[in-house]
Design an enzyme around this catalytic site. Structure first.
Site, short mmCIF file in Angstrom:
data_model
loop_
_atom_site.label_atom_id
_atom_site.label_comp_id
_atom_site.label_asym_id
_atom_site.label_seq_id
_atom_site.Cartn_x
_atom_site.Cartn_y
_atom_site.Cartn_z
N GLU A 1 -7.43 58.04 1.50
CA GLU A 1 -6.19 57.70 1.45
C GLU A 1 -6.27 56.56 0.45
O GLU A 1 -7.34 55.75 0.26
CB GLU A 1 -5.82 57.01 2.79
CG GLU A 1 -5.76 58.04 3.96
CD GLU A 1 -4.57 59.03 3.63
OE1 GLU A 1 -3.65 58.65 3.26
OE2 GLU A 1 -4.84 60.30 4.01
N HIS B 1 -12.12 34.29 -10.49
CA HIS B 1 -13.22 35.10 -10.00
C HIS B 1 -13.82 34.04 -8.74
O HIS B 1 -14.50 34.79 -8.02
CB HIS B 1 -14.37 35.29 -11.26
CG HIS B 1 -13.81 36.32 -12.01
ND1 HIS B 1 -13.23 37.16 -11.99
CD2 HIS B 1 -13.93 35.98 -13.52
CE1 HIS B 1 -13.05 38.06 -13.21
NE2 HIS B 1 -13.37 37.20 -14.20
N ARG C 1 -6.65 49.07 -3.86
CA ARG C 1 -6.77 48.51 -4.90
C ARG C 1 -5.68 47.28 -5.10
O ARG C 1 -4.38 47.78 -4.77
CB ARG C 1 -6.20 49.33 -6.30
CG ARG C 1 -6.54 48.61 -7.68
CD ARG C 1 -6.03 49.41 -8.85
NE ARG C 1 -6.39 48.54 -10.02
CZ ARG C 1 -6.84 49.12 -11.02
NH1 ARG C 1 -7.23 50.36 -11.28
NH2 ARG C 1 -7.40 48.26 -12.17
N ASP D 1 -8.85 43.75 -7.98
CA ASP D 1 -8.12 43.53 -9.31
C ASP D 1 -7.14 42.30 -9.33
O ASP D 1 -6.74 42.07 -8.26
CB ASP D 1 -7.43 44.67 -9.89
CG ASP D 1 -7.14 44.68 -11.39
OD1 ASP D 1 -7.74 43.90 -12.06
OD2 ASP D 1 -6.34 45.52 -11.73
N GLY D 2 -7.19 41.75 -10.33
CA GLY D 2 -6.03 40.64 -10.26
C GLY D 2 -6.45 38.95 -10.39
O GLY D 2 -5.89 37.98 -10.24
N ARG E 1 -10.15 31.62 -16.21
CA ARG E 1 -10.20 32.78 -15.55
C ARG E 1 -11.26 32.83 -14.54
O ARG E 1 -11.31 33.41 -13.36
CB ARG E 1 -10.69 34.06 -16.48
CG ARG E 1 -9.61 34.44 -17.57
CD ARG E 1 -10.07 35.53 -18.33
NE ARG E 1 -10.36 36.56 -17.76
CZ ARG E 1 -9.57 37.75 -17.21
NH1 ARG E 1 -8.47 37.61 -17.55
NH2 ARG E 1 -9.93 38.86 -16.96
N ARG F 1 -5.10 37.19 -13.51
CA ARG F 1 -3.80 37.11 -13.54
C ARG F 1 -3.54 36.04 -12.65
O ARG F 1 -2.70 35.07 -12.65
CB ARG F 1 -2.96 38.53 -13.14
CG ARG F 1 -2.58 39.10 -14.45
CD ARG F 1 -2.23 40.65 -14.11
NE ARG F 1 -3.34 41.34 -13.56
CZ ARG F 1 -3.34 42.38 -13.20
NH1 ARG F 1 -2.24 42.99 -13.00
NH2 ARG F 1 -4.47 43.06 -12.98
N LEU G 1 -23.03 46.51 9.28
CA LEU G 1 -22.06 47.06 8.14
C LEU G 1 -22.85 47.29 6.84
O LEU G 1 -23.65 46.42 6.48
CB LEU G 1 -21.05 45.88 7.84
CG LEU G 1 -19.95 46.22 6.53
CD1 LEU G 1 -18.93 47.09 7.11
CD2 LEU G 1 -19.56 45.06 5.76
C1 FPP Z 1 -11.00 42.08 -11.69
O1 FPP Z 1 -10.24 41.08 -12.20
C2 FPP Z 1 -12.06 41.37 -11.12
C3 FPP Z 1 -13.33 41.67 -11.56
C4 FPP Z 1 -13.75 42.32 -13.07
C5 FPP Z 1 -14.72 40.86 -11.09
C6 FPP Z 1 -14.73 40.90 -9.47
C7 FPP Z 1 -15.57 39.94 -8.92
C8 FPP Z 1 -15.32 39.18 -8.02
C9 FPP Z 1 -14.40 39.40 -7.16
C10 FPP Z 1 -16.48 37.94 -7.73
C11 FPP Z 1 -17.85 38.09 -7.45
C12 FPP Z 1 -17.99 39.32 -6.65
C13 FPP Z 1 -18.98 39.22 -5.76
C14 FPP Z 1 -19.37 40.74 -4.90
C15 FPP Z 1 -19.53 38.20 -5.17
P1 FPP Z 1 -9.58 40.85 -13.38
O2 FPP Z 1 -10.43 39.93 -14.17
O3 FPP Z 1 -9.80 42.24 -14.29
O4 FPP Z 1 -8.25 40.47 -13.43
P2 FPP Z 1 -6.95 40.69 -14.25
O5 FPP Z 1 -6.75 42.21 -14.62
O6 FPP Z 1 -6.02 39.88 -13.82
O7 FPP Z 1 -7.33 39.97 -15.70
#
Ligand code: FPP
Length: 250
Positions: A217, A47, A198, A30-31, A43, A34, A141
């Site tokens: 945990e 990603h 998280r 997450d994040g 955004r 931000r 893995l």
């Molecule tokens: C949450 O951050 C993240 C996601 C919804 C997407 C996770 C995707 C990736 C890490 C990239 C691609 C993944 C792979 C497996 C190659 P958010 O957008 O909710 O952040 P915010 O809460 O700060 O807005």
């Protein structure tokens, strides 16, 4: 249906965390948004950097000897994001697969998916299935990517499956217990979840592995996911090693 006992899944294998490597680590990444906002970037840049963090995490997990790593890449609620962002995330997954598959293969990583990845459309779903088939025999893995995943949906699916077996006269309702319920879940082939991380400072599970996290945990980190790296992963493993796990006992 195979029959995995709690022992097979590793629940008893690690009584205290001290100095022990978790078999199964899951991460709510997450994040990203931000992180990008803080840097004045779109955004999608968050990603993209998040995908880099996935690469680093994978390397660290192999190094640490973790058996299974489950990543929450797209929740069933993420479909509510803008069309543009969903399309960016799909593009990123496609790109990551194309760029990383050979490396995953070389590292002995098995790739599989939980959730409803077919919702991403035939083309991407086809690539995901092909990657899963190509890496099926790898055993260094197991990387499990949760795509269009919701834990409540997974639990309801298991309940429906068992109800159908009862309705078809194939199952005695009294035979339904925690072990048979666990086996009806999509995640039934994964080891017991030991550690759930998280990032981003939010302290909630957001419909991720609710059943599986019963004795895991939990580790909530303040850093945004794009800043997560090998060192952060090794720190998390060390923090897990300092926890005392009692599984409800003393
Ligand atoms: C949450 O951050 C993240 C996601 C919804 C997407 C996770 C995707 C990736 C890490 C990239 C691609 C993944 C792979 C497996 C190659 P958010 O957008 O909710 O952040 P915010 O809460 O700060 O807005």
């Amino acid at each position: 249906m195979s029959a995995l006992s709690a022992d097979d899944k590793g629940a008893e294998a690690v009584e205290t965390g001290a100095g022990v490597t978790p078999r199964h680590v899951a991460i709510i990444m997450d994040g990203n948004g931000r992180w990008a906002k803080k840097k004045g970037l779109p955004r999608v840049a968050g990603h993209r950097q998040g995908a880099e963090a996935v690469r680093k995490t994978l390397r660290a997990a192999v190094e640490a000897g973790v058996e299974c790593l489950t990543l929450y890449a797209f929740s069933s609620e993420n479909w509510r994001r803008s069309e543009e962002e969903v399309s960016d995330l799909k593009g990123l997954m496609r790109y990551y697969l194309e760029r990383e598959l050979d490396e995953l293969e070389r590292e002995g990583v098995r790739l599989s998916f939980i959730g409803n990845p077919s919702r991403f459309g035939e083309e991407l779903w086809g690539k995901l299935q092909a990657a899963s088939e190509r890496t099926a025999k790898n055993d260094k893995l197991h990387l499990v990517v949760a795509l269009s995943y919701g834990s409540r949906d997974e639990i309801v699916g298991a309940a429906r499956k068992l109800a159908q077996e009862v309705a078809a006269g194939k199952r005695d309702p009294n035979s339904i217990d925690e072990a048979s319920f666990d086996l009806a879940l999509q995640s039934h082939h994964l080891p017991e979840l030991d550690l759930l991380i998280r990032t981003s400072g939010e302290v909630r599970l957001s419909n991720f592995l609710l059943w599986q996290a019963a004795y895991a945990e939990l580790l909530f980190l303040d850093m945004y996911w794009p800043d997560f790296d090998e060192a952060a992963f090794h720190d998390a493993i060390a923090a897990y090693g300092r926890r005392q796990r009692r599984f409800g006992g003393r």
